[in-house]
Design an enzyme around this catalytic site. Structure first.
Site, PDB file in Angstrom:
ATOM      1  N   GLU A 126      18.357 102.143  11.962  1.00 39.29           N
ATOM      2  CA  GLU A 126      19.461 101.351  11.440  1.00 39.29           C
ATOM      3  C   GLU A 126      20.057 101.955  10.174  1.00 39.29           C
ATOM      4  OE1 GLU A 126      20.899  99.049  12.910  1.00 39.29           O
ATOM      5  OE2 GLU A 126      19.468  98.528  14.495  1.00 39.29           O
ATOM      6  N   HIS A 180      15.136  99.995  15.382  1.00 37.90           N
ATOM      7  CA  HIS A 180      15.099  99.138  16.567  1.00 37.90           C
ATOM      8  C   HIS A 180      14.705  99.970  17.781  1.00 37.90           C
ATOM      9  CE1 HIS A 180      17.406  95.516  14.948  1.00 37.90           C
ATOM     10  NE2 HIS A 180      16.433  94.999  15.660  1.00 37.90           N
ATOM     11  N   CYS A 231      14.994  90.900  11.880  1.00 37.47           N
ATOM     12  CA  CYS A 231      14.915  92.356  11.696  1.00 37.47           C
ATOM     13  C   CYS A 231      15.729  92.750  10.459  1.00 37.47           C
ATOM     14  CB  CYS A 231      15.450  93.053  12.936  1.00 37.47           C
ATOM     15  SG  CYS A 231      14.405  92.773  14.387  1.00 37.47           S
TER      16      CYS A 231
END
Lengths: 199, 199, 199, 199
Positions: A80, A166, A142
């Site tokens: 991310e 992820h 998350c």
């Protein structure tokens, strides 16, 4: 040996298993590419998970933090790029439903990951594993833990690489859910490769 | 030892590699669950592939035929239920563009696979591999070869199990194409499990 | 004026509304491009729907039959190419779960639609409506009614055009389900255009 | 009457048309819910578009800015939550390929939209139009202009609501691209509803 705090989550919503849990348990106390892994499986709870992670940061005093999450529906490993100061999405495991509120009332709108995300994607692809930088960790747990870690590091001026990755579903999860999936061992291998990207 | 004719295809359209090719080459001349595999990689050509396959059936005289195809975008192994008497879809590798014409002018509209497709899905799932019966092999070369094999068997009253299995992309193919994928070795393992389902 | 039997379905599975129902009710008893529409909303029930449709065929004595179904997830109007002699899929509205059994034990494996499906797609596109021929009506109630109608016409040598058109969700349905959708009025306009393709 | 600066983009990548262009041209100089619309179709060019928008802000002196972008593949109207300080993605219309560089070297990592995005989603749904807050505007030109506008407003302490709305393809675009789509007039109606949400 430098320590890395590696977190995953317990199952949540309509995912009866969470492959991040198995990865964290599989790598806990292992030495990976010169890093000693301290693994922790986090609850899916907007009211406790963030604080729990911050306590861990101070207890473990890692040189790096990689938090893992299941992105059911994605078809590649996705480091991310950014965490955003917002909780939104479906109910957590305690039934709490966020509604777009800020994580830290006076915190900045976003924090970029401090992990070498471009290098991670390149290394994963060099090892034949589909990967891509993601521009959204969502606004569920998350994103929440990614933001809390980066905010704590910023506030306390800690010298820690930190970010979030992820992963797609495992084949085992995809037996019941019609989503793309990798073999569990390839998911774990991918995270080891990402750890190997840390200096 | 009974022989199984296992076919795959060369790369086609915007897929620079075709994982079925690697499976067929990997299993050619191997003994799999009591079956001797005769592997053949077919061209993607509406004008020659069907006849070529029919010649092979008579030359090899297998007890079973499994034709493999890449279903770019699918996220599980999908044994096909039926072939339909129709060519339609994009251009083949020779630039020919079908337009809904029949494969066999006086042939039936459809032929069910004679492979144990339910058993195959069950066995794949028992081995942790996501799988599902598919109700469409499309109307491109995959469906074309499935239909031609079943039609030849019907016309010549041959005692051969025959059908088609579509597989997802391999991780290698998914490095360039944004589609779900399996590890190549898991794709091959899946086909070996399917062969194992043949009596 | 020639009669067309236009069928749709009641809501089913996790679709709280079924846009085909609204189309059929909207066009019932209307004259569309020279055709008098006889609309019927069918139950989602493997044990009664097929027989009910066959009775209707003999009662209404239409010159054409178009059955409509919701294909939740599709993003365009999809006239179906073929029906297959198989019931499979999730439970129907009575809780019956099909398991791959034949619809007609000695029926052919497949029946091509006798509707001008290519002309329909062309006309839809000429009117700015995304459309594509579909190679699978699935194996649930949509396929079931398509097969039963074509089989009855074949068995009784009836002079009736018959086939099936799957439509995407309506915007109203997509408010709760994360799937592509059209405006309800554009779905109905599309079906009127398809009826206009019948000679 | 208060002015709103409404921007869209010219076609880009493999989208032969851009429905935002038609919306902006359709609403330019119109009065919508008490707002006078000043429409501008922006080039897809990392080197000029941002500065061009900033010039427009000072020239037009709007009370609100809504920038529109095509999110090919999305199936609903998606007001964006945040812009991020990053250019990444495929080539722009001048062939320039960004590579993760910052938009503003010393700018914050992210800026939340100052549009009433929750109210917009609610109003759209009340009007039967599928909508959802999006957590990523990507890192291409859409995100770029969203970030540049919010940064200019922050730097110059301007009193302007500003943000971004991604829309699905129009049916016309979906005739050639296999993606979800809305009727063009419903896309425009959606944006008028969003403008109506501005106080």
């Amino acid at each position: 040996m430098k320590k890395i705090l590696l977190t995953g989550f317990v199952p949540f919503l309509d995912n009866p298993i969470n492959p991040t849990e198995e990865i964290v348990q599989g790598l806990h106390k292992k030495s990976v590419n010169g890093w000693e892994v301290v693994g922790e499986v986090l609850p899916v709870d907007f009211h406790v998970t963030g604080d729990h992670l911050v306590e861990l940061i101070h207890k473990v005093q890692p040189s790096a933090i990689i938090s893992l999450g299941l992105a059911a529906g994605r078809n590649r490993i996705t480091p991310e790029r950014i965490a955003i100061n917002c909780n939104d999405g479906p109910v957590d495991n305690q039934g709490y439903k966020p509604d777009g509120e800020k994580i830290i009332s006076d915190g900045p709108d976003g924090y970029f990951s401090s992990l070498p995300i471009k290098k991670m994607v390149k290394e994963l692809e060099n090892n034949g594993i589909p990967a891509k930088i993601s521009n959204t960790a969502g606004a569920y747990l998350c994103n929440h833990v990614m933001y809390r870690a980066l905010h704590e590091i910023e506030q306390q001026k800690l010298d820690i690489f930190s970010g979030f990755i992820h992963i797609p579903a495992s084949h085992k999860l995809a037996l019941t859910n019609n989503i793309p999936s990798f073999a569990q061992k390839d998911l774990q291998r991918a995270i080891e490769i990402c750890i190997g990207c840390l200096d």
